[in-house]
Enzyme design. Structure first.
Site, PDB file in Angstrom:
ATOM      1  N   TRP A   1       0.810  -1.211   0.000  1.00 58.98           N
ATOM      2  CA  TRP A   1       0.000   0.000   0.000  1.00 58.98           C
ATOM      3  C   TRP A   1       0.855   1.278   0.000  1.00 58.98           C
ATOM      4  O   TRP A   1       0.311   2.364  -0.091  1.00 58.98           O
ATOM      5  CB  TRP A   1      -0.941  -0.011   1.203  1.00 58.98           C
ATOM      6  CG  TRP A   1      -1.981  -1.074   1.091  1.00 58.98           C
ATOM      7  CD1 TRP A   1      -3.233  -0.930   0.573  1.00 58.98           C
ATOM      8  CD2 TRP A   1      -1.872  -2.447   1.489  1.00 58.98           C
ATOM      9  NE1 TRP A   1      -3.914  -2.126   0.612  1.00 58.98           N
ATOM     10  CE2 TRP A   1      -3.110  -3.085   1.190  1.00 58.98           C
ATOM     11  CE3 TRP A   1      -0.858  -3.213   2.071  1.00 58.98           C
ATOM     12  CZ2 TRP A   1      -3.349  -4.423   1.438  1.00 58.98           C
ATOM     13  CZ3 TRP A   1      -1.102  -4.555   2.315  1.00 58.98           C
ATOM     14  CH2 TRP A   1      -2.324  -5.147   2.009  1.00 58.98           C
TER      15      TRP A   1
ATOM     16  N   GLU B   1      -5.695  -6.382  -8.579  1.00 61.75           N
ATOM     17  CA  GLU B   1      -6.378  -5.110  -8.295  1.00 61.75           C
ATOM     18  C   GLU B   1      -5.598  -3.912  -8.833  1.00 61.75           C
ATOM     19  O   GLU B   1      -5.628  -2.826  -8.264  1.00 61.75           O
ATOM     20  CB  GLU B   1      -6.666  -4.991  -6.791  1.00 61.75           C
ATOM     21  CG  GLU B   1      -7.626  -6.064  -6.300  1.00 61.75           C
ATOM     22  CD  GLU B   1      -7.978  -5.961  -4.826  1.00 61.75           C
ATOM     23  OE1 GLU B   1      -7.621  -4.952  -4.189  1.00 61.75           O
ATOM     24  OE2 GLU B   1      -8.605  -6.896  -4.298  1.00 61.75           O
TER      25      GLU B   1
ATOM     26  N   TRP C   1      -4.362   1.835  -5.005  1.00 66.50           N
ATOM     27  CA  TRP C   1      -3.890   1.641  -3.627  1.00 66.50           C
ATOM     28  C   TRP C   1      -2.595   0.836  -3.543  1.00 66.50           C
ATOM     29  O   TRP C   1      -1.912   0.902  -2.535  1.00 66.50           O
ATOM     30  CB  TRP C   1      -4.983   0.989  -2.769  1.00 66.50           C
ATOM     31  CG  TRP C   1      -5.704  -0.148  -3.404  1.00 66.50           C
ATOM     32  CD1 TRP C   1      -5.398  -1.465  -3.363  1.00 66.50           C
ATOM     33  CD2 TRP C   1      -6.883  -0.051  -4.212  1.00 66.50           C
ATOM     34  NE1 TRP C   1      -6.298  -2.214  -4.082  1.00 66.50           N
ATOM     35  CE2 TRP C   1      -7.228  -1.374  -4.616  1.00 66.50           C
ATOM     36  CE3 TRP C   1      -7.694   1.010  -4.630  1.00 66.50           C
ATOM     37  CZ2 TRP C   1      -8.342  -1.645  -5.414  1.00 66.50           C
ATOM     38  CZ3 TRP C   1      -8.798   0.733  -5.430  1.00 66.50           C
ATOM     39  CH2 TRP C   1      -9.104  -0.582  -5.809  1.00 66.50           C
TER      40      TRP C   1
ATOM     41  N   TYR D   1     -15.398  -5.741  -4.245  1.00 64.53           N
ATOM     42  CA  TYR D   1     -16.021  -5.504  -2.943  1.00 64.53           C
ATOM     43  C   TYR D   1     -16.931  -4.281  -3.003  1.00 64.53           C
ATOM     44  O   TYR D   1     -17.873  -4.158  -2.228  1.00 64.53           O
ATOM     45  CB  TYR D   1     -14.955  -5.273  -1.869  1.00 64.53           C
ATOM     46  CG  TYR D   1     -14.048  -6.447  -1.599  1.00 64.53           C
ATOM     47  CD1 TYR D   1     -14.433  -7.485  -0.758  1.00 64.53           C
ATOM     48  CD2 TYR D   1     -12.786  -6.520  -2.184  1.00 64.53           C
ATOM     49  CE1 TYR D   1     -13.594  -8.556  -0.511  1.00 64.53           C
ATOM     50  CE2 TYR D   1     -11.932  -7.592  -1.944  1.00 64.53           C
ATOM     51  CZ  TYR D   1     -12.344  -8.607  -1.110  1.00 64.53           C
ATOM     52  OH  TYR D   1     -11.510  -9.674  -0.862  1.00 64.53           O
TER      53      TYR D   1
ATOM     54  N   GLU E   1     -12.081 -12.250  -5.927  1.00 65.65           N
ATOM     55  CA  GLU E   1     -12.243 -11.740  -4.559  1.00 65.65           C
ATOM     56  C   GLU E   1     -13.545 -10.969  -4.505  1.00 65.65           C
ATOM     57  O   GLU E   1     -13.849 -10.170  -5.396  1.00 65.65           O
ATOM     58  CB  GLU E   1     -11.113 -10.787  -4.147  1.00 65.65           C
ATOM     59  CG  GLU E   1      -9.868 -11.419  -3.619  1.00 65.65           C
ATOM     60  CD  GLU E   1      -8.906 -10.377  -3.030  1.00 65.65           C
ATOM     61  OE1 GLU E   1      -9.349  -9.529  -2.219  1.00 65.65           O
ATOM     62  OE2 GLU E   1      -7.712 -10.409  -3.377  1.00 65.65           O
TER      63      GLU E   1
ATOM     64  N   TRP F   1     -13.085 -13.105   1.238  1.00 65.68           N
ATOM     65  CA  TRP F   1     -11.828 -12.911   1.961  1.00 65.68           C
ATOM     66  C   TRP F   1     -11.883 -13.563   3.335  1.00 65.68           C
ATOM     67  O   TRP F   1     -12.782 -14.315   3.659  1.00 65.68           O
ATOM     68  CB  TRP F   1     -11.498 -11.424   2.016  1.00 65.68           C
ATOM     69  CG  TRP F   1     -10.026 -11.137   2.131  1.00 65.68           C
ATOM     70  CD1 TRP F   1      -9.400 -10.424   3.112  1.00 65.68           C
ATOM     71  CD2 TRP F   1      -8.993 -11.547   1.229  1.00 65.68           C
ATOM     72  NE1 TRP F   1      -8.037 -10.372   2.876  1.00 65.68           N
ATOM     73  CE2 TRP F   1      -7.760 -11.068   1.729  1.00 65.68           C
ATOM     74  CE3 TRP F   1      -8.974 -12.309   0.047  1.00 65.68           C
ATOM     75  CZ2 TRP F   1      -6.536 -11.304   1.098  1.00 65.68           C
ATOM     76  CZ3 TRP F   1      -7.766 -12.542  -0.584  1.00 65.68           C
ATOM     77  CH2 TRP F   1      -6.566 -12.037  -0.049  1.00 65.68           C
ATOM     78  N   ARG F   2     -10.949 -13.260   4.170  1.00 67.62           N
ATOM     79  CA  ARG F   2     -10.655 -14.040   5.361  1.00 67.62           C
ATOM     80  C   ARG F   2     -11.578 -13.722   6.543  1.00 67.62           C
ATOM     81  O   ARG F   2     -12.244 -12.684   6.564  1.00 67.62           O
ATOM     82  CB  ARG F   2      -9.198 -13.790   5.771  1.00 67.62           C
ATOM     83  CG  ARG F   2      -8.912 -12.374   6.236  1.00 67.62           C
ATOM     84  CD  ARG F   2      -7.431 -12.026   6.183  1.00 67.62           C
ATOM     85  NE  ARG F   2      -7.169 -10.767   6.887  1.00 67.62           N
ATOM     86  CZ  ARG F   2      -6.606 -10.674   8.081  1.00 67.62           C
ATOM     87  NH1 ARG F   2      -6.219 -11.761   8.717  1.00 67.62           N
ATOM     88  NH2 ARG F   2      -6.424  -9.497   8.657  1.00 67.62           N
TER      89      ARG F   2
END
Length: 371
Positions: free
Chosen positions: A140, A192, A197, A263, A297, A332-333
């Site tokens: 990031w 992504e 980011w 997302y 994702e 995701w987790r």
């Protein structure tokens, strides 16, 4: 009719009837022509089974969940639904720098869980949040770095060293008698990239630099390091058009699976129907190229909607005939009560997930994908 003439007539009829089908579906071409047999089998099965059900995936599913760590085939998804995910996601950030990744998963344990997931019949997919090679910061830390690590750049050796560590890890994933068989992996590097980011994202490099980074990653792993147990997945974040999806595309010969990370359409102000539109677009591009595609994702953090799994996720996807051909979707987790993407026992959406489980494929539902 002479028997030989009759056989010729049969062949002619076959070609006349079925050649349009072959014309519509380009022959299978893997990024790696020397891919190991199990990798080739997995790819053939992904192509052949399109439209026969969407597999469910979960990141770090066997490593930890909400309120527990280090289970022995323990999984929040299994505790809620009685079934394990069909796709097991893992992450190899910090490889070579420390013994565990950014999510505190020990790499030796990860190998063991990857082996377990594969032996169960599941698919293994691995992402890579690589540190910024110029600053030493995290993924990031988005100060520009790509140009410096490309061939001819002052930090190109840094990229080769990072890829060497990745290659060694991939080749360490073995199973079978005497641990001689490499485990197939869907590798998802530089993901992504359509967002800003990460340091490899848009705004921090040129499109041609991203393409060169991807192509070098593939050729170095495949040709220089001899890593032949990988399929390569290309997965931008949300995009709004076909051109937007393809602007950084490294070419069909460098991508096995087309992916999408989304997302945004489940966040406040988002629209789950937009995710379906985007997934349909990816599916259409994949069909043009004769490749499988996946929702690589997705999810809703902490899952605030009790009926999220049916009403917001699978209903919207399966209503669309193209989006419904996605090979899998991966959430995701599960880390803690305010940061998780699958339900855990007692969660308000757990009952709805049991219904959702009936409409997706878990590992128990799969045929042998490696034969």
């Amino acid at each position: 009719m002479h028997p030989f003439s009759y056989r010729l007539w049969l062949v002619a009829c076959f070609l006349t009837c079925f050649s349009p089908l072959f014309a519509q579906h380009p022959p299978m071409r893997l990024v790696d022509p020397q891919a190991e047999p199990a990798v080739q089998a997995l790819y053939r099965n992904l192509l052949a089974r399109q439209g026969q059900g969407i597999m469910f995936g979960h990141q770090d599913a066997l490593a930890y969940g909400v309120g527990w760590t280090g289970g022995n085939k323990r999984s929040d998804v299994h505790m809620v639904s009685g079934a394990y995910p069909a796709v097991f996601g893992w992450e190899i950030s910090k490889l070579g720098l420390q013994s565990f990744n950014i999510d505190t998963v020990d790499f030796d344990d990860m190998r063991r869980w990857i082996r377990k997931g594969y032996q169960m019949g599941g698919i293994i997919t691995i992402s890579w949040h690589a540190d910024n090679p110029v600053t030493g910061g995290s993924s990031w830390d988005n100060r520009p770095a790509v140009a410096e690590i490309l061939p001819g750049g002052p930090r190109h050796d840094k990229l080769k060293e990072e890829l060497r560590l990745v290659g060694e890890f991939m080749q360490s994933l073995k199973t079978g008698p005497f641990s001689q068989t490499h485990i197939p992996v869907v590798f998802r590097p530089w993901h992504e990239h359509s967002g800003g980011w990460f340091w490899w994202g848009r705004g921090h490099r040129k499109a041609e630099e991203y393409v060169q980074l991807w192509q070098f990653t593939v050729t170095y792993l495949r040709d220089t390091l001899g890593v032949h147990n990988l399929l390569y997945a290309y997965s931008p974040d949300v995009v709004n058009s076909r051109n937007d999806y393809l602007v950084d595309y490294p070419g069909a010969e460098f991508v096995d699976i087309l992916g999408l990370d989304d997302y945004a359409d489940f966040r406040p102000g988002g629209n789950p129907k937009k995710l379906t539109e985007r997934l349909r677009m990816v599916g259409e591009i994949a069909a043009d190229q004769g490749k499988p595609f996946a929702l690589t994702e997705t999810g809703s953090e902490a899952i605030p909607e009790p009926n999220f799994w049916t009403d917001h996720l699978i209903d919207n996807i399966t209503r669309d005939s193209v989006a419904a051909k996605a090979s899998w979707l991966l959430v995701w987790r599960n880390d803690r009560p305010d940061h998780h993407f699958a339900p855990y026992p007692g969660h308000p959406s757990a009952e709805n997930f049991v219904e959702f489980r009936k409409r997706v494929l878990m590992v128990e539902d799969l045929p042998d994908l490696y034969r």
